[in-house]
Design an enzyme around this catalytic site. Sequence first.
Site, PDB file in Angstrom:
ATOM      1  N   LYS A 118      43.140 -35.209 -17.273  1.00  0.00           N
ATOM      2  CA  LYS A 118      42.715 -34.102 -18.142  1.00  0.00           C
ATOM      3  C   LYS A 118      42.967 -34.422 -19.611  1.00  0.00           C
ATOM      4  O   LYS A 118      42.080 -34.256 -20.449  1.00  0.00           O
ATOM      5  CB  LYS A 118      43.469 -32.821 -17.784  1.00  0.00           C
ATOM      6  CG  LYS A 118      43.159 -32.247 -16.418  1.00  0.00           C
ATOM      7  CD  LYS A 118      43.821 -30.899 -16.224  1.00  0.00           C
ATOM      8  CE  LYS A 118      45.318 -30.924 -16.473  1.00  0.00           C
ATOM      9  NZ  LYS A 118      46.047 -31.867 -15.597  1.00  0.00           N
TER      10      LYS A 118
ATOM     11  N   GLU B 277      53.691 -29.126 -23.066  1.00  0.00           N
ATOM     12  CA  GLU B 277      53.586 -30.571 -22.866  1.00  0.00           C
ATOM     13  C   GLU B 277      54.969 -31.227 -22.869  1.00  0.00           C
ATOM     14  O   GLU B 277      55.935 -30.680 -23.407  1.00  0.00           O
ATOM     15  CB  GLU B 277      52.727 -31.201 -23.972  1.00  0.00           C
ATOM     16  CG  GLU B 277      51.246 -30.933 -23.836  1.00  0.00           C
ATOM     17  CD  GLU B 277      50.639 -31.623 -22.637  1.00  0.00           C
ATOM     18  OE1 GLU B 277      50.942 -32.813 -22.397  1.00  0.00           O
ATOM     19  OE2 GLU B 277      49.862 -30.979 -21.915  1.00  0.00           O
ATOM     20  N   ARG B 278      55.045 -32.430 -22.286  1.00  0.00           N
ATOM     21  CA  ARG B 278      56.273 -33.216 -22.384  1.00  0.00           C
ATOM     22  C   ARG B 278      56.466 -33.649 -23.834  1.00  0.00           C
ATOM     23  O   ARG B 278      55.500 -34.001 -24.517  1.00  0.00           O
ATOM     24  CB  ARG B 278      56.200 -34.452 -21.487  1.00  0.00           C
ATOM     25  CG  ARG B 278      55.909 -34.142 -20.023  1.00  0.00           C
ATOM     26  CD  ARG B 278      55.698 -35.435 -19.234  1.00  0.00           C
ATOM     27  NE  ARG B 278      55.295 -35.173 -17.863  1.00  0.00           N
ATOM     28  CZ  ARG B 278      54.034 -35.028 -17.462  1.00  0.00           C
ATOM     29  NH1 ARG B 278      53.051 -35.121 -18.358  1.00  0.00           N
ATOM     30  NH2 ARG B 278      53.745 -34.800 -16.204  1.00  0.00           N
TER      31      ARG B 278
END
Length: 451
Positions: A175, A198-199
């Site tokens: 993605k 998000e990381r």
Amino acid sequence: MNKLERLERTVASTLQEIAPVRIGGRINQVAPNFYRVVGLSPFVCLGDTVLLETKEKPQRGEVIRLDEDEAIVKPFGRQTAVGIGTKVYRVGGLTIHPDPSWKGRVVNALGQPVDDKGLLPAGERAVPLDRDPPPSLKRSRVSKGLRTGVRVVDLFSPLCVGQRVGIFAGSGVGKSTLLAMFARSGDFDTVVVGLVGERSREVREFIEDALGDAIEKSVVVVSTGDESPMMRRLAPKTAMTIAEHFRDRGESVLLIIDSATRFAHAARDVAMAAGEPPVARGYTPSVFSELPRLLERAGPGENGSGAITGVFSVLVDGDDHNDPVADSIRGILDGHIKLDRSIADGGRFPAVDVLGSVSRLAQHAWTPEQRELVMRLKGLISRFEDTRDLRLMGGYQPGNDTQLDYACQIVPKIYEALRQGSRDKIAGDPFDYLARALSSDTNGSDTPPAA
């Protein structure tokens, strides 16, 4: 505008938000996810922000529930140095001051800079983060196609200026890479990216590697997975508000939200802290009302303004595309691009399921001839996939079915033509590229036989 004028505008906008008289209360209960505040209920509304005078530095929170005598406040940051009796003051609704000079900057969910590039210039007016979409009958119509540079999308699920589309996939199917390819498209004046949950390590990678030179026309809103649900719930609204600012200036804006599912998770956490009961796989009713309020703000603006082309990634839990959140988002958007794990496992990227992806506005991007060609190619791909098990078992004999023979010959070439690396140069007409890829057909014809 010089630096002194920018500083003057920033100070003036800050002073406008500071009330001459402070109204406050105090905390009488501290829970892991929220605080109870007494003395504030008659003076605040749902969604108002408050300031907590902690022992370290003031901390912001939001009113998420009101009773006659108490207000429930959920903090934006970590719960530190807050105790019984801590004073809480009303601030008002959340606003930001977007400005054209924000391009090239990285901000957090509160619209504050996080990129070490100095003070963020304030725009002329404060804009609330919760806004209504343009009136339905005043919005421009979607009628102009655009090129994303991703061949499989431009051929089979083309997008239009002002369209809203979702990218549906499980984890690790590509993605973010596909979103990065969209972000590098040259068909937009401004790109606004909301990285939600998000990381931390992926943020810099996305900005430096995925966006690259496109960062100069981009604004990135970041709320990492270690931040509070309040920040993750707020980040897409901040990104949307910034995109609306550039849309109202007449620009064509690409808005990327990665991901809408994490926004739903954060909204669920906040709603449950307010005492809302879960109704569908743990999701609360307000989640399904917040999603359309956010997503409907994207799209074409009023006549004479620009448009926001929205691309929202949707993480389907356990590859279940009928997940309540995924199903709700699919019904709101103007199309969906489905990524398939089996395609990714086979090494073909982008791993787009051609037959499972739909663009509801494709007719504005195709010519009649292109539409007819795409429909016939989809018919061949469908026949090829439907007979895969039969062919693997040896039940297929060439010569008995002309259309199946042609599908077995042409579809692998189509799949090879759709293969595209994240750094492949974007150039030319995708239909011309496909025609050249199929020109080596042994039958000497580029036209598929009729079904």
